[in-house]
Design a protein around this motif. Sequence first.
Motif, PDB file in Angstrom:
ATOM      1  N   HIS A 153      -2.973  -7.614  -2.864  1.00  0.00           N
ATOM      2  CA  HIS A 153      -3.428  -6.297  -2.139  1.00  0.00           C
ATOM      3  C   HIS A 153      -5.190  -6.343  -2.227  1.00  0.00           C
ATOM      4  N   SER A 154      -5.714  -6.066  -1.034  1.00  0.00           N
ATOM      5  CA  SER A 154      -7.367  -5.846  -0.991  1.00  0.00           C
ATOM      6  C   SER A 154      -7.673  -4.574  -0.652  1.00  0.00           C
ATOM      7  N   MET A 155      -8.473  -3.716  -1.497  1.00  0.00           N
ATOM      8  CA  MET A 155      -8.682  -2.499  -1.293  1.00  0.00           C
ATOM      9  C   MET A 155     -10.093  -2.388  -0.687  1.00  0.00           C
ATOM     10  N   TYR A 156     -10.333  -1.709   0.564  1.00  0.00           N
ATOM     11  CA  TYR A 156     -11.509  -1.588   0.865  1.00  0.00           C
ATOM     12  C   TYR A 156     -12.019  -0.152   1.283  1.00  0.00           C
ATOM     13  N   LYS A 157     -13.335  -0.060   1.295  1.00  0.00           N
ATOM     14  CA  LYS A 157     -14.053   1.239   1.866  1.00  0.00           C
ATOM     15  C   LYS A 157     -14.598   0.793   2.928  1.00  0.00           C
ATOM     16  N   ALA A 168     -13.857   9.295  -1.075  1.00  0.00           N
ATOM     17  CA  ALA A 168     -14.270   8.179  -0.223  1.00  0.00           C
ATOM     18  C   ALA A 168     -12.893   7.721   0.352  1.00  0.00           C
ATOM     19  N   LYS A 169     -12.792   7.215   1.661  1.00  0.00           N
ATOM     20  CA  LYS A 169     -11.678   7.003   2.202  1.00  0.00           C
ATOM     21  C   LYS A 169     -11.374   5.386   2.066  1.00  0.00           C
ATOM     22  N   ILE A 170     -10.266   5.041   1.494  1.00  0.00           N
ATOM     23  CA  ILE A 170     -10.103   3.697   1.035  1.00  0.00           C
ATOM     24  C   ILE A 170      -8.709   3.215   1.821  1.00  0.00           C
ATOM     25  N   GLU A 171      -8.881   2.075   1.908  1.00  0.00           N
ATOM     26  CA  GLU A 171      -7.431   1.307   2.587  1.00  0.00           C
ATOM     27  C   GLU A 171      -7.098   0.145   1.814  1.00  0.00           C
ATOM     28  N   VAL A 172      -5.600  -0.070   1.754  1.00  0.00           N
ATOM     29  CA  VAL A 172      -5.256  -1.143   0.942  1.00  0.00           C
ATOM     30  C   VAL A 172      -4.653  -2.098   2.045  1.00  0.00           C
ATOM     31  N   ARG A 173      -5.014  -3.437   2.014  1.00  0.00           N
ATOM     32  CA  ARG A 173      -4.149  -4.390   3.059  1.00  0.00           C
ATOM     33  C   ARG A 173      -3.591  -5.327   2.054  1.00  0.00           C
ATOM     34  N   THR A 174      -2.377  -5.764   2.476  1.00  0.00           N
ATOM     35  CA  THR A 174      -1.428  -6.343   1.686  1.00  0.00           C
ATOM     36  C   THR A 174      -0.822  -7.879   2.495  1.00  0.00           C
ATOM     37  N   GLN A 175      -1.142  -8.839   1.513  1.00  0.00           N
ATOM     38  CA  GLN A 175      -0.500 -10.146   1.862  1.00  0.00           C
ATOM     39  C   GLN A 175       0.371 -10.574   1.082  1.00  0.00           C
ATOM     40  N   MET A 176       1.442 -11.229   1.706  1.00  0.00           N
ATOM     41  CA  MET A 176       2.453 -11.491   0.923  1.00  0.00           C
ATOM     42  C   MET A 176       2.303 -13.048   0.624  1.00  0.00           C
ATOM     43  N   LEU A 177       2.316 -13.570  -0.809  1.00  0.00           N
ATOM     44  CA  LEU A 177       1.873 -14.861  -1.302  1.00  0.00           C
ATOM     45  C   LEU A 177       3.370 -15.586  -1.301  1.00  0.00           C
ATOM     46  N   LEU A 178       4.225 -14.743  -1.850  1.00  0.00           N
ATOM     47  CA  LEU A 178       5.517 -15.274  -1.660  1.00  0.00           C
ATOM     48  C   LEU A 178       6.579 -14.394  -1.645  1.00  0.00           C
ATOM     49  N   GLU A 222      -2.979   2.676  -9.565  1.00  0.00           N
ATOM     50  CA  GLU A 222      -1.951   3.679  -8.989  1.00  0.00           C
ATOM     51  C   GLU A 222      -2.170   3.530  -7.480  1.00  0.00           C
ATOM     52  N   ALA A 223      -3.121   3.164  -7.029  1.00  0.00           N
ATOM     53  CA  ALA A 223      -3.331   2.804  -5.548  1.00  0.00           C
ATOM     54  C   ALA A 223      -2.742   1.535  -5.137  1.00  0.00           C
ATOM     55  N   PHE A 224      -2.639   0.625  -5.982  1.00  0.00           N
ATOM     56  CA  PHE A 224      -2.247  -0.681  -5.677  1.00  0.00           C
ATOM     57  C   PHE A 224      -0.569  -0.498  -5.798  1.00  0.00           C
ATOM     58  N   ALA A 225      -0.012   0.181  -6.671  1.00  0.00           N
ATOM     59  CA  ALA A 225       1.295   0.881  -6.891  1.00  0.00           C
ATOM     60  C   ALA A 225       1.890   1.151  -5.715  1.00  0.00           C
ATOM     61  N   ALA A 226       1.091   2.022  -5.233  1.00  0.00           N
ATOM     62  CA  ALA A 226       1.652   2.710  -4.060  1.00  0.00           C
ATOM     63  C   ALA A 226       1.715   2.107  -2.513  1.00  0.00           C
ATOM     64  N   ALA A 227       0.650   0.982  -2.960  1.00  0.00           N
ATOM     65  CA  ALA A 227       0.728   0.019  -1.591  1.00  0.00           C
ATOM     66  C   ALA A 227       1.935  -1.028  -1.836  1.00  0.00           C
ATOM     67  N   THR A 228       2.358  -1.251  -3.030  1.00  0.00           N
ATOM     68  CA  THR A 228       3.520  -1.990  -3.362  1.00  0.00           C
ATOM     69  C   THR A 228       4.599  -1.354  -2.696  1.00  0.00           C
ATOM     70  N   ASP A 229       4.651  -0.194  -3.210  1.00  0.00           N
ATOM     71  CA  ASP A 229       5.880   0.697  -2.911  1.00  0.00           C
ATOM     72  C   ASP A 229       5.996   0.816  -1.342  1.00  0.00           C
TER      73      ASP A 229
END
Length: 487
Positions: A426-430, A406-416, A363-370
């Motif tokens: 997506h990489s999810m961090y605390k 917990a405060k989480i962050e997602v940072r996204t790299q575009m591979l293609l 769900e978190a990664f889907a929100a990051a994709t959005d």
Amino acid sequence: MKTAAIIGGGVIGGGWAARFLLNGWDVRVFDPDPEAERKIGEVLDNARRSLPGLSDVPLPPEGALSFHADMADAVQGATWIQESVPERLDLKLTVYKGLQEACDPGAIIGSSTSGFKPSELQEGALRPEQIVVTHPFNPVYLLPLVELVPSAANPPELVAQAKDVLRSVGFFPLQVRMEIDAHIADRFLEAVWREALWLVKDGVATTEEVDEAIRMGFGIRWAQMGLFETYRVAGGEAGMRHFMAQFGPALKWPWTKLMDVPEFTDDLVDMIAEQSDAQSGMHSIRELERIRDNNLVGMMRALKARNWGAGAVLNQHDALLKPGALPTLDQADLSQPILTLARAVPLDWTDYNGHMNEARYLEAFAAATDRFMEIIGCDADYIASGGSYFTAENHIRYLDEAHAGAKIEVRTQMLLGQGKKLHLFHSMYKGDRLLATGESFLLHVSLETRRPCAPSPQIEAAMSRIAEAQAGLPYPEGAGAAIRKPA
Ligand SMILES: NC(=O)C1=CN([C@@H]2O[C@H](COP(=O)(O)OP(=O)(O)OC[C@H]3O[C@@H](n4cnc5c(N)ncnc54)[C@H](O)[C@@H]3O)[C@@H](O)[C@H]2O)C=CC1
Ligand SMILES: C[N+](C)(C)CC(=O)CC(=O)[O-]
């Protein structure tokens, strides 16, 4: 920095302290109870696990909490002073006298009183206009309602300022248009409480049966539509007029002992206390508070998804919390993975293992994709015009646990990002701890044909811009990893 003073840090004052602190205010507490600091600390523990997750954007950093042995010291610098001492008018009036000798004349003094009228609280005060009723509902750190009850002594600008402050920390300030004993909500609560006491006293129901009658029926209804809207619907197609015609006469029938109050004899108190122990005594109060908070968060987030009732208030608060925490295409440092999610883990994302459930990472990664789609131009307007992305594949690696609050962050790299294809990592961090990675492969589609098609030139250009900027990034560890096959 905004500063709130909490005078009386018990059940309610502790909740106010948590509400202000987690919304970035400095909080100064005065309470003569030597256990006040411990008790408020336990309320803060509850609030930190439950409140931040109600927001889909980050709360501000917590303010500073301090305890003061002297009330005059506690109110120094405070622009909001919340009085939550016991419900005794004489005590409250004494407290206001001491407060107004020390506090800023421009500060708002809100009283948590359950039932005294503002004019009663203002009696004999140095500055009556400064004192207003701001009656909250337990748990104050979660429930949005505050009954804001002014008297004629309170200037309109103070009332307006009080509303702004209350909204800014996530409350729903309901201005009560005229002062009356117990305002609005407690008049209902007292009526239900009286009737329940009679039912238990007369042996008609136990405390548990009364509670089941509430929470298995109208209690659920009232959580989303209140009394009148519920009855409007209950009137069927003929609506409220039919409902009143059919059920109005019953109000004169002996369906309640509303105005009588059973005497609180030792026997009655023992009966109710014993039944309550049998009903809920297997849980400590703190355990019951956490069960309550789990339930409230789930209900409120369900209403939030529908932008209804208390859920709409949560969405309004998110809007005030500056969703700008997430950068746009022009604001982001495109040479690095882009911040696409920043939030706290909601209570209802956790499971029987006491941590964030596996499905919620998706769900978190889907929100990051959005969010990434918005960044490249596939926003609500673009989707309404008929273009969008469908996800074709997801791969998640679970590397560490995340817990409620917990405060989480997602940072996204575009591979293609080329033509119809969009491949994200997506990489999810605390903090700096990597919790999980999510790899997503999407195809741009036409929502009319439901088939892949080329995106707009603007989206192509945005993807090219990101591809060029991220060209120097290493291929992330774990990317392209299929499920590890047994050797
Ligand atoms: N408990 C509830 O469900 C609700 C209570 N309220 C109202 O909030 C107020 C406080 O109620 P609770 O928090 O439940 O009571 P409480 O008994 O839990 O807390 C009252 C606190 O005030 C402190 N105190 C006593 N004298 C003081 C003084 N002179 N100066 C500073 N602190 C002092 C006590 O040490 C205690 O910690 C009351 O007016 C009550 O009607 C409002 C909404 C709900
Ligand atoms: C029982 N009570 C009058 C103290 C209740 C309130 O004042 C509001 C609430 O939280 O139910």
